[in-house]
Design an enzyme around this catalytic site. Sequence first.
Site, mmCIF file in Angstrom:
data_model
loop_
_atom_site.group_PDB
_atom_site.id
_atom_site.type_symbol
_atom_site.label_atom_id
_atom_site.label_comp_id
_atom_site.label_asym_id
_atom_site.label_seq_id
_atom_site.Cartn_x
_atom_site.Cartn_y
_atom_site.Cartn_z
ATOM 1 N N LYS A 190 0.887 -1.174 0.000
ATOM 2 C CA LYS A 190 0.000 0.000 0.000
ATOM 3 C C LYS A 190 0.921 1.219 0.000
ATOM 4 O O LYS A 190 1.460 1.609 1.035
ATOM 5 C CB LYS A 190 -0.880 -0.017 1.259
ATOM 6 C CG LYS A 190 -2.227 0.637 1.098
ATOM 7 C CD LYS A 190 -2.197 2.130 0.925
ATOM 8 C CE LYS A 190 -1.894 2.911 2.168
ATOM 9 N NZ LYS A 190 -1.654 4.345 1.876
ATOM 10 N N GLU A 266 9.929 1.550 10.728
ATOM 11 C CA GLU A 266 10.881 2.662 10.549
ATOM 12 C C GLU A 266 10.068 3.938 10.732
ATOM 13 O O GLU A 266 9.260 4.288 9.873
ATOM 14 C CB GLU A 266 11.485 2.643 9.139
ATOM 15 C CG GLU A 266 12.125 1.332 8.721
ATOM 16 C CD GLU A 266 13.487 1.106 9.335
ATOM 17 O OE1 GLU A 266 13.936 1.975 10.114
ATOM 18 O OE2 GLU A 266 14.088 0.067 9.057
ATOM 19 N N CYS A 300 13.365 11.150 7.082
ATOM 20 C CA CYS A 300 13.399 10.734 8.481
ATOM 21 C C CYS A 300 14.762 11.015 9.083
ATOM 22 O O CYS A 300 14.891 11.239 10.272
ATOM 23 C CB CYS A 300 13.080 9.253 8.572
ATOM 24 S SG CYS A 300 14.195 8.251 7.586
ATOM 25 N N GLU A 402 8.713 16.421 15.394
ATOM 26 C CA GLU A 402 9.285 16.253 14.058
ATOM 27 C C GLU A 402 8.514 17.182 13.116
ATOM 28 O O GLU A 402 7.298 17.052 12.978
ATOM 29 C CB GLU A 402 9.132 14.802 13.595
ATOM 30 C CG GLU A 402 9.724 14.552 12.229
ATOM 31 C CD GLU A 402 9.427 13.158 11.696
ATOM 32 O OE1 GLU A 402 8.262 12.731 11.765
ATOM 33 O OE2 GLU A 402 10.363 12.508 11.217
HETATM 34 P P1 NAD Z 1 2.266 8.435 7.557
HETATM 35 O O1 NAD Z 1 2.448 7.647 8.796
HETATM 36 O O2 NAD Z 1 1.269 9.526 7.548
HETATM 37 O O3 NAD Z 1 1.841 7.484 6.344
HETATM 38 C C1 NAD Z 1 2.655 6.395 5.965
HETATM 39 C C2 NAD Z 1 1.783 5.336 5.324
HETATM 40 O O4 NAD Z 1 0.899 4.793 6.309
HETATM 41 C C3 NAD Z 1 0.888 5.852 4.197
HETATM 42 O O5 NAD Z 1 0.872 4.873 3.175
HETATM 43 C C4 NAD Z 1 -0.468 5.972 4.882
HETATM 44 O O6 NAD Z 1 -1.564 5.871 3.987
HETATM 45 C C5 NAD Z 1 -0.418 4.777 5.821
HETATM 46 N N1 NAD Z 1 -1.326 4.860 6.967
HETATM 47 C C6 NAD Z 1 -1.716 5.964 7.653
HETATM 48 N N2 NAD Z 1 -2.536 5.608 8.677
HETATM 49 C C7 NAD Z 1 -2.659 4.259 8.632
HETATM 50 C C8 NAD Z 1 -3.374 3.293 9.409
HETATM 51 N N3 NAD Z 1 -4.111 3.655 10.474
HETATM 52 N N4 NAD Z 1 -3.269 1.992 9.074
HETATM 53 C C9 NAD Z 1 -2.512 1.600 8.027
HETATM 54 N N5 NAD Z 1 -1.831 2.466 7.249
HETATM 55 C C10 NAD Z 1 -1.890 3.777 7.556
HETATM 56 O O7 NAD Z 1 3.722 8.950 7.140
HETATM 57 P P2 NAD Z 1 4.099 9.879 5.916
HETATM 58 O O8 NAD Z 1 3.582 11.252 6.208
HETATM 59 O O9 NAD Z 1 3.730 9.212 4.641
HETATM 60 O O10 NAD Z 1 5.700 9.870 5.993
HETATM 61 C C11 NAD Z 1 6.422 10.743 6.801
HETATM 62 C C12 NAD Z 1 6.826 10.061 8.097
HETATM 63 O O11 NAD Z 1 7.581 8.882 7.794
HETATM 64 C C13 NAD Z 1 7.734 10.902 8.958
HETATM 65 O O12 NAD Z 1 7.367 10.760 10.304
HETATM 66 C C14 NAD Z 1 9.114 10.278 8.737
HETATM 67 O O13 NAD Z 1 10.048 10.477 9.766
HETATM 68 C C15 NAD Z 1 8.750 8.841 8.587
HETATM 69 N N6 NAD Z 1 9.814 8.125 7.870
HETATM 70 C C16 NAD Z 1 10.626 7.285 8.573
HETATM 71 C C17 NAD Z 1 11.665 6.637 7.925
HETATM 72 C C18 NAD Z 1 12.605 5.729 8.665
HETATM 73 O O14 NAD Z 1 13.325 4.988 8.003
HETATM 74 N N7 NAD Z 1 12.640 5.737 9.979
HETATM 75 C C19 NAD Z 1 11.870 6.845 6.554
HETATM 76 C C20 NAD Z 1 11.018 7.719 5.887
HETATM 77 C C21 NAD Z 1 9.983 8.345 6.553
#
Ligand code: NAD
Length: 498
Positions: A190, A266, A300, A402
């Site tokens: 997804k 992550e 991130c 963040e």
């Molecule tokens: P997000 O958590 O909003 O969304 C990530 C994914 O999760 C999307 O595909 C979203 O549709 C899905 N999602 C959201 N709610 C959900 C639920 N209840 N159940 C299942 N899926 C759900 O994150 P984002 O805004 O897309 O990305 C940014 C975040 O990602 C930042 O916090 C960043 O630090 C983190 N990030 C971490 C790493 C790492 O390696 N640690 C790498 C990249 C990004």
Amino acid sequence: MTAASAPPVATAKTERLHFIDGAYTAGNSGKMYDVFNPVDGSIICRVHEAGPAEVDAAVKAARAALSGEWGRLSVADRCDLLYQVADEINRRFDAFLDAEIADTGKPAAMARMIDIPRGAANFKVFADTIKTIPTESFHLDTPDGEGAVNYAVRVPKGVIGVIAPWNLPLLLMTWKVGPALTCGNTVVVKPSEQTPSTTTLLGEVMNAVGMPKGVFNVVHGFGPDSAGEYLTRHPGVDAITFTGETKTGEEIMKAAAKGVRDVSFELGGKNPSIIFADCDFEKAVEGTLRSVFSNCGQQCLSTERVYVERPIFDAFVSRMKAGAEAMKIGAPYEKGTELGPLISQAHREKVLSYYRRAVEDGASVVTGGGVPKMPGDLDNGYWIEPTIWTGLADDSAVMRDEIFGPCCHIRPFDTEEEVVALANDTPYGLACAIWTADASRVHRMVRRVEAGIIWVNSWFLRDLRTPFGGSKQSGIGREGGVHSLEFYTELRNVCVKI
Ligand code: NAD
């Protein structure tokens, strides 16, 4: 080339379809949503949103594939297919590049150097790794003197649910799909609702190399009450790998609790960079500018808190200011573009709310703090100024949350003891960069700084065999090299009486 004259998105025309059991499908949910180009706010494509039925079909296809032709392939044959996937991505490099740039608005130079090549490499590196992993065996002395031999075999975990974010869409998705397939699992992916294109394109690659149907599936949609939640709650999913926000990780963990499914997370970060007076000043400035501003701060691993030893504080702030002000903000294909837009209007609102909050909390704005005026249609995009503050209290929300934008706060420190405490004063523990010429100090500090990844005199230097992941609220588990293979396999012990 400007945004207007950039090559068209090569993905499935103007719609993004699910990819289930080897075929593209609109599904039957009847729901669609728009994806916007961050560069000028125009609509890129319409995406079919999966309902429970589409997610169920994808999970069932993935489960059926486990016991089909895919499940019978030798490790060597599986790896050969994955090498072909990598080669095919590289053959279609420009299509992936255009699709990634259209969805994210990121500078073409960055996507060309990092996103797409790494997206391909993720299918090679784990295939290389799995061939070299030894299995353990033990000889047990038994009372009858004849003994027993114990050995462990690795088997796939099953159907893996992959939930990916928008900031490095192809790279971070394949970082999970590559090792999952290497280990013989099947996947239902997804992608982020905001960046569906390169994941959709990958379906074409899978078919082109002859990947058995059902091994790689894609469903589109949002998180709660949509494809993300339906996938993580589906009882046919054996384990979930997720990259995204910590809050979302908490929700997914609750879903995974039902059925006691394994998770690899992550999550977010609020990463410190620590600059000692004995560092190579020019390299520390250059590395810190990159760590704050690349990908418009939407990484991130980005630095949002900079701590500088007092004797070089003023000089460092002034060089960071000059560096930020010299950055070229522009459309992805424009020559020399270093800073693209943020991903969406909503995300820009969030980042701007922190820009306002910093001022309310008494920050000195060293540079930036607003929205730049862009020419023509570009002014409808989600641009934002690179921003630097000083003078905030350590407990300001700007210092604790963040932000995920092109901004940082710079604060002076006096002692190693003090800066370790400051660096650790956060619920996150993803990454830290330390700039110093003192090797003994480095070895002391790496044991005390709470972060899963520590760079010394560098930033974002990645060897894909090494453990990658966060401590505290920045994640669960490690990915990369053998660590990914640990998550994507079950270790089964066999005891043979001699
Ligand atoms: P997000 O958590 O909003 O969304 C990530 C994914 O999760 C999307 O595909 C979203 O549709 C899905 N999602 C959201 N709610 C959900 C639920 N209840 N159940 C299942 N899926 C759900 O994150 P984002 O805004 O897309 O990305 C940014 C975040 O990602 C930042 O916090 C960043 O630090 C983190 N990030 C971490 C790493 C790492 O390696 N640690 C790498 C990249 C990004």
